[in-house]
Design a protein around this motif. Structure first.
Motif, PDB file in Angstrom:
ATOM      1  N   TYR A 285       0.807  -1.218   0.000  1.00 20.33           N
ATOM      2  CA  TYR A 285       0.000   0.000   0.000  1.00 20.33           C
ATOM      3  C   TYR A 285       0.839   1.268   0.000  1.00 20.33           C
ATOM      4  O   TYR A 285       0.306   2.339   0.046  1.00 20.33           O
ATOM      5  CB  TYR A 285      -0.826   0.027   1.289  1.00 20.33           C
ATOM      6  CG  TYR A 285      -2.012  -0.879   1.317  1.00 20.33           C
ATOM      7  CD1 TYR A 285      -2.905  -0.801   2.379  1.00 20.33           C
ATOM      8  CD2 TYR A 285      -2.265  -1.778   0.300  1.00 20.33           C
ATOM      9  CE1 TYR A 285      -4.006  -1.612   2.430  1.00 20.33           C
ATOM     10  CE2 TYR A 285      -3.364  -2.593   0.349  1.00 20.33           C
ATOM     11  CZ  TYR A 285      -4.240  -2.511   1.407  1.00 20.33           C
ATOM     12  OH  TYR A 285      -5.330  -3.309   1.458  1.00 20.33           O
TER      13      TYR A 285
ATOM     14  N   THR B 209      -5.752   0.083  -0.780  1.00 25.35           N
ATOM     15  CA  THR B 209      -4.916  -0.615  -1.749  1.00 25.35           C
ATOM     16  C   THR B 209      -4.886   0.137  -3.070  1.00 25.35           C
ATOM     17  O   THR B 209      -5.867   0.760  -3.466  1.00 25.35           O
ATOM     18  CB  THR B 209      -5.422  -2.061  -1.977  1.00 25.35           C
ATOM     19  OG1 THR B 209      -4.463  -2.747  -2.782  1.00 25.35           O
ATOM     20  CG2 THR B 209      -6.758  -2.101  -2.675  1.00 25.35           C
TER      21      THR B 209
ATOM     22  N   ASP C  43      -7.676  -8.789   2.152  1.00 28.97           N
ATOM     23  CA  ASP C  43      -8.622  -7.674   2.199  1.00 28.97           C
ATOM     24  C   ASP C  43      -9.398  -7.663   0.879  1.00 28.97           C
ATOM     25  O   ASP C  43     -10.357  -8.407   0.708  1.00 28.97           O
ATOM     26  CB  ASP C  43      -7.799  -6.399   2.451  1.00 28.97           C
ATOM     27  CG  ASP C  43      -8.613  -5.136   2.588  1.00 28.97           C
ATOM     28  OD1 ASP C  43      -9.837  -5.217   2.667  1.00 28.97           O
ATOM     29  OD2 ASP C  43      -8.012  -4.039   2.627  1.00 28.97           O
TER      30      ASP C  43
ATOM     31  N   LEU D  91      -6.709  -8.598  -4.024  1.00 29.18           N
ATOM     32  CA  LEU D  91      -5.933  -8.276  -5.230  1.00 29.18           C
ATOM     33  C   LEU D  91      -4.489  -8.778  -5.134  1.00 29.18           C
ATOM     34  O   LEU D  91      -3.976  -9.370  -6.082  1.00 29.18           O
ATOM     35  CB  LEU D  91      -5.957  -6.760  -5.489  1.00 29.18           C
ATOM     36  CG  LEU D  91      -7.316  -6.187  -5.922  1.00 29.18           C
ATOM     37  CD1 LEU D  91      -7.301  -4.663  -5.856  1.00 29.18           C
ATOM     38  CD2 LEU D  91      -7.681  -6.656  -7.321  1.00 29.18           C
ATOM     39  N   SER D  92      -3.854  -8.565  -3.983  1.00 27.09           N
ATOM     40  CA  SER D  92      -2.460  -9.014  -3.820  1.00 27.09           C
ATOM     41  C   SER D  92      -2.390 -10.524  -3.933  1.00 27.09           C
ATOM     42  O   SER D  92      -1.516 -11.077  -4.613  1.00 27.09           O
ATOM     43  CB  SER D  92      -1.896  -8.627  -2.450  1.00 27.09           C
ATOM     44  OG  SER D  92      -2.286  -7.347  -2.067  1.00 27.09           O
TER      45      SER D  92
ATOM     46  N   GLU E 227     -12.358  -2.736   9.081  1.00 29.08           N
ATOM     47  CA  GLU E 227     -11.682  -1.652   9.800  1.00 29.08           C
ATOM     48  C   GLU E 227     -10.202  -1.808   9.495  1.00 29.08           C
ATOM     49  O   GLU E 227      -9.771  -2.886   9.106  1.00 29.08           O
ATOM     50  CB  GLU E 227     -11.889  -1.813  11.305  1.00 29.08           C
ATOM     51  CG  GLU E 227     -13.295  -1.592  11.784  1.00 29.08           C
ATOM     52  CD  GLU E 227     -13.412  -1.912  13.270  1.00 29.08           C
ATOM     53  OE1 GLU E 227     -13.383  -0.968  14.068  1.00 29.08           O
ATOM     54  OE2 GLU E 227     -13.495  -3.097  13.610  1.00 29.08           O
ATOM     55  N   PHE E 228      -9.425  -0.767   9.722  1.00 27.03           N
ATOM     56  CA  PHE E 228      -7.986  -0.910   9.512  1.00 27.03           C
ATOM     57  C   PHE E 228      -7.364  -1.423  10.796  1.00 27.03           C
ATOM     58  O   PHE E 228      -7.464  -0.801  11.844  1.00 27.03           O
ATOM     59  CB  PHE E 228      -7.334   0.394   9.055  1.00 27.03           C
ATOM     60  CG  PHE E 228      -5.982   0.139   8.465  1.00 27.03           C
ATOM     61  CD1 PHE E 228      -5.857  -0.309   7.155  1.00 27.03           C
ATOM     62  CD2 PHE E 228      -4.838   0.260   9.237  1.00 27.03           C
ATOM     63  CE1 PHE E 228      -4.611  -0.613   6.619  1.00 27.03           C
ATOM     64  CE2 PHE E 228      -3.587  -0.037   8.713  1.00 27.03           C
ATOM     65  CZ  PHE E 228      -3.473  -0.477   7.398  1.00 27.03           C
TER      66      PHE E 228
ATOM     67  N   LEU F 105       0.724  -6.765  11.519  1.00 24.13           N
ATOM     68  CA  LEU F 105       0.032  -5.774  10.676  1.00 24.13           C
ATOM     69  C   LEU F 105       0.485  -4.366  11.041  1.00 24.13           C
ATOM     70  O   LEU F 105       0.538  -4.015  12.223  1.00 24.13           O
ATOM     71  CB  LEU F 105      -1.483  -5.855  10.894  1.00 24.13           C
ATOM     72  CG  LEU F 105      -2.156  -7.148  10.460  1.00 24.13           C
ATOM     73  CD1 LEU F 105      -3.470  -7.314  11.200  1.00 24.13           C
ATOM     74  CD2 LEU F 105      -2.386  -7.142   8.963  1.00 24.13           C
ATOM     75  N   ASP F 106       0.740  -3.560  10.016  1.00 23.04           N
ATOM     76  CA  ASP F 106       1.265  -2.225  10.295  1.00 23.04           C
ATOM     77  C   ASP F 106       0.361  -1.116   9.780  1.00 23.04           C
ATOM     78  O   ASP F 106      -0.474  -1.317   8.891  1.00 23.04           O
ATOM     79  CB  ASP F 106       2.627  -2.045   9.616  1.00 23.04           C
ATOM     80  CG  ASP F 106       2.486  -1.879   8.093  1.00 23.04           C
ATOM     81  OD1 ASP F 106       1.893  -2.773   7.457  1.00 23.04           O
ATOM     82  OD2 ASP F 106       2.941  -0.851   7.559  1.00 23.04           O
TER      83      ASP F 106
HETATM   84  P1  IMP Z   1      -5.437  -6.807  -0.507  1.00 23.45           P
HETATM   85  O1  IMP Z   1      -4.647  -6.891  -1.768  1.00 23.45           O
HETATM   86  O2  IMP Z   1      -6.400  -5.656  -0.510  1.00 23.45           O
HETATM   87  O3  IMP Z   1      -6.121  -8.109  -0.132  1.00 23.45           O
HETATM   88  O4  IMP Z   1      -4.447  -6.401   0.619  1.00 23.45           O
HETATM   89  C1  IMP Z   1      -3.662  -7.276   1.260  1.00 23.45           C
HETATM   90  C2  IMP Z   1      -2.541  -6.581   2.002  1.00 23.45           C
HETATM   91  O5  IMP Z   1      -2.924  -5.265   2.440  1.00 23.45           O
HETATM   92  C3  IMP Z   1      -2.240  -7.345   3.254  1.00 23.45           C
HETATM   93  O6  IMP Z   1      -1.219  -8.268   3.031  1.00 23.45           O
HETATM   94  C4  IMP Z   1      -1.823  -6.266   4.210  1.00 23.45           C
HETATM   95  O7  IMP Z   1      -0.445  -6.039   4.089  1.00 23.45           O
HETATM   96  C5  IMP Z   1      -2.545  -5.037   3.768  1.00 23.45           C
HETATM   97  N1  IMP Z   1      -3.753  -4.813   4.602  1.00 23.45           N
HETATM   98  C6  IMP Z   1      -5.035  -5.019   4.279  1.00 23.45           C
HETATM   99  N2  IMP Z   1      -5.868  -4.702   5.281  1.00 23.45           N
HETATM  100  C7  IMP Z   1      -5.068  -4.300   6.301  1.00 23.45           C
HETATM  101  C8  IMP Z   1      -5.331  -3.846   7.644  1.00 23.45           C
HETATM  102  O8  IMP Z   1      -6.463  -3.762   8.133  1.00 23.45           O
HETATM  103  N3  IMP Z   1      -4.222  -3.524   8.383  1.00 23.45           N
HETATM  104  C9  IMP Z   1      -2.953  -3.608   7.912  1.00 23.45           C
HETATM  105  N4  IMP Z   1      -2.666  -4.018   6.667  1.00 23.45           N
HETATM  106  C10 IMP Z   1      -3.716  -4.368   5.870  1.00 23.45           C
END
Ligand code: IMP
Ligand code: MG
Length: 183
Positions: free
Chosen positions: A72, A78, A105, A108-109, A153-154, A160-161
């Motif tokens: 991110y 994202t 989340d 996509l990753s 939520e974040f 997790l950072d």
């Molecule tokens: P995605 O591609 O949207 O599924 O994002 C996955 C990546 O985003 C994860 O591996 C995390 O590094 C980061 N991420 C997604 N949600 C959170 C959150 O709530 N806290 C911290 N990092 C997050």
């Protein structure tokens, strides 16, 4: 220095709840992969705490490797643009691969990484994610093992950072929305 604890909202999962779940996941994975010599692939950096605890709950022959994706870039939304910034050290051809992630989340990753790793012809491929924000999913990814379903939520802590901070919290908490709103 600011008291950064002010940025942290309610605790969602305590260290004790996480440890119990990690033990269950370790037991399930050990039983599913016994005799298969799987390789656990940790996605840097978020999965590091989870992977290190999980590995100690796994009692079968196995190996470990790491891969890093562009992220991110320190933000809470994202970009949808993902790339491998550090690749695996070993070949996964004919290996049983279990990808270890902290949180899925939008997906996509993970979808990107799955497609990338599948081109390398592993014997099998599955995903274990500690957390899943299923409501936020934009693309389908099949999670063989999920620790907890979490709200949109974040979250920070246990790897997790938020802008590289809070990975070291021994529990998982929500970041107060006022900390990142407006980004
Ligand atoms: P995605 O591609 O949207 O599924 O994002 C996955 C990546 O985003 C994860 O591996 C995390 O590094 C980061 N991420 C997604 N949600 C959170 C959150 O709530 N806290 C911290 N990092 C997050
Ligand atoms: Mg991550």
């Amino acid at each position: 220095m600011n008291d950064r604890k002010n940025e942290i909202g309610k605790t969602l999962l305590t260290g004790r709840q996480i440890a119990k779940k990690v033990k269950e996941l370790g037991r399930a994975i050990s039983s599913d992969y016994r005799g298969l010599d799987p390789v656990f692939v940790g996605i840097l950096k978020g999965s590091v705490i989870f992977l290190s605890d999980l590995l100690r709950e796994i009692d079968i022959e196995c190996s470990v490797d790491f891969i890093a994706l562009s992220s991110y870039m320190g933000e809470t939304e994202t970009s949808g643009v993902v790339k491998v910034v550090m690749d695996l050290r070993e070949s996964i051809r004919e290996r049983h691969v279990v990808l270890i992630e902290d949180i899925v989340d939008t997906g996509l990753s993970m979808a990107y990484l799955r497609d990338n790793l599948l081109t390398r012809q592993p014997a099998s491929f599955s995903i274990c994610s500690l957390l899943s924000k299923t409501a936020a999913r934009r693309v389908h990814v099949d999670l063989k093992y999920t620790g907890f379903e979490v709200p949109e939520e974040f979250l920070v802590g246990y790897g997790l950072d938020y802008r590289e901070r809070y990975r070291n919290l021994p529990y998982i908490a929500a970041l107060k929305p006022e900390v990142y709103k407006g980004e």
